[in-house]
Enzyme design. Structure first.
Site, short mmCIF file in Angstrom:
data_model
loop_
_atom_site.label_atom_id
_atom_site.label_comp_id
_atom_site.label_asym_id
_atom_site.label_seq_id
_atom_site.Cartn_x
_atom_site.Cartn_y
_atom_site.Cartn_z
N CYS A 1 -29.32 21.14 -24.08
CA CYS A 1 -28.18 20.27 -24.35
C CYS A 1 -26.94 21.02 -24.82
O CYS A 1 -26.31 21.73 -24.06
CB CYS A 1 -28.60 19.17 -25.33
SG CYS A 1 -27.57 17.70 -25.15
N GLU B 1 -34.48 16.77 -23.23
CA GLU B 1 -34.64 17.26 -24.61
C GLU B 1 -35.44 16.24 -25.42
O GLU B 1 -35.26 15.02 -25.26
CB GLU B 1 -33.22 17.40 -25.21
CG GLU B 1 -33.17 17.85 -26.66
CD GLU B 1 -31.71 17.91 -27.18
OE1 GLU B 1 -30.79 17.37 -26.50
OE2 GLU B 1 -31.51 18.48 -28.27
N LYS C 1 -33.81 25.96 -29.37
CA LYS C 1 -32.36 25.70 -29.22
C LYS C 1 -31.53 26.52 -30.20
O LYS C 1 -31.77 26.47 -31.42
CB LYS C 1 -32.12 24.20 -29.43
CG LYS C 1 -30.72 23.72 -29.13
CD LYS C 1 -30.64 22.20 -29.28
CE LYS C 1 -29.31 21.62 -28.87
NZ LYS C 1 -29.28 20.14 -28.98
C1 ACM Z 1 -27.22 17.41 -28.03
O1 ACM Z 1 -27.19 18.65 -28.14
N1 ACM Z 1 -28.36 16.75 -28.01
C2 ACM Z 1 -25.98 16.64 -27.91
#
Ligand code: ACM
Length: 273
Positions: free
Chosen positions: A145, A41, A112
């Site tokens: 993530c 990420e 995301k």
């Molecule tokens: C995250 O979602 N970077 C912990």
């Protein structure tokens, strides 16, 4: 089809140093061959971005940007697909996104859905469901993530035919790697979590310690590889996508057909209707 090789590129990005990070990504990939290279990420910029104008200056636009150009070149050079997390500037907003680059093809993105902690100060949450794309006969989807906490994210992609869920991460909690074994089992898919290492700090706060441990899990709930927790590392893992195509657990149990959407009240999106 035979084996599909995934290169797990566990890096240590430097916050705010786009050019340094791109060089590191190239250097790490140089000795390796694979069908797919996966970076963490926000691999191009580092994680603890706080200022919109500053983050915007390092972000990619869907139509291009120095990070995307670099990743496209890498895909062409390696004759491979490349996935990396990066900030995406679009429609006046910043998304915490991952990009999929394939030789000779336009980039595609996942934005995301579930933002973690102070990401909420900077990024806009993704506004469309994760999609499934094809590369060399393998179907893959992306999540990022903290999306791991929401099983619906992986479920939608598995239901749409993903063999592999690619999961760029900057993990700071200790549970995800174990939870991804369950995401694999409950959906009959492979997962590739590619995490970063090192530390970063939001001004005035305790450091965020990223937990490495990049891994691949199989539809049978096996952990094929687990990278070190505190070292930059690369590992190429070969998977057989055919293992993700049968969704029966027993002769009487099918992972999707047995779902009780009538009880949950959550029918999965009908892409055909
Ligand atoms: C995250 O979602 N970077 C912990």
């Amino acid at each position: 089809m035979s084996g599909f090789r995934i290169a797990l590129m566990q890096t240590r990005p430097v916050l705010g140093e786009l050019e340094v990070n791109l060089s590191l990504m190239r250097e790490l990939a140089a000795p390796h061959a694979a069908d797919l290279f996966v970076y963490p990420e926000l691999a191009t910029t580092g994680y603890a971005l706080t200022d919109f104008a500053n983050a915007r200056a390092q972000a990619e636009e869907p139509a291009g940007g120095s990070g995307l150009e670099f990743l496209q070149e890498l895909a062409e050079e390696k004759s491979a697909a490349v996935i990396a997390g990066l900030p995406l500037h679009e429609r006046g907003a910043l998304f915490n996104a991952s990009a999929l680059l394939r030789p000779g093809m336009a980039p595609v993105f996942y934005r995301k859905l579930h933002l973690f902690y102070r990401e909420k100060d900077l990024f806009t949450p993704g506004d469309r469901p994760p999609e499934v794309w094809e590369w060399r006969g393998l179907k893959l989807g992306m999540m990022i993530c903290y999306d791991w906490v929401y099983p619906e994210t992986a479920r939608i992609m598995a239901h749409d035919g993903a063999d592999l869920i690619v999961h760029p991460a900057n993990l700071v909690l200790s549970h995800c790697q174990r939870a991804m074994v369950t995401r694999s089992l409950e959906n009959g898919v492979f997962t590739a979590t590619v995490n970063r290492i090192g530390e970063e700090r939001y001004p005035g706060e305790d450091p965020l310690v990223f937990t490495g441990g990049s891994q691949v899990t199989t539809p049978r709930g096996e952990l094929t590889v687990s990278l070190p927790v505190a070292e930059t590392a690369v590992r190429v893992v070969e998977i057989d996508p055919a293992q993700a195509r049968g969704k029966s657990l027993t002769t009487r149990n099918h992972l999707f057909a047995d779902r009780r959407a009538d009880i949950y009240g959550d029918p999965l999106p009908d892409r055909d209707g």
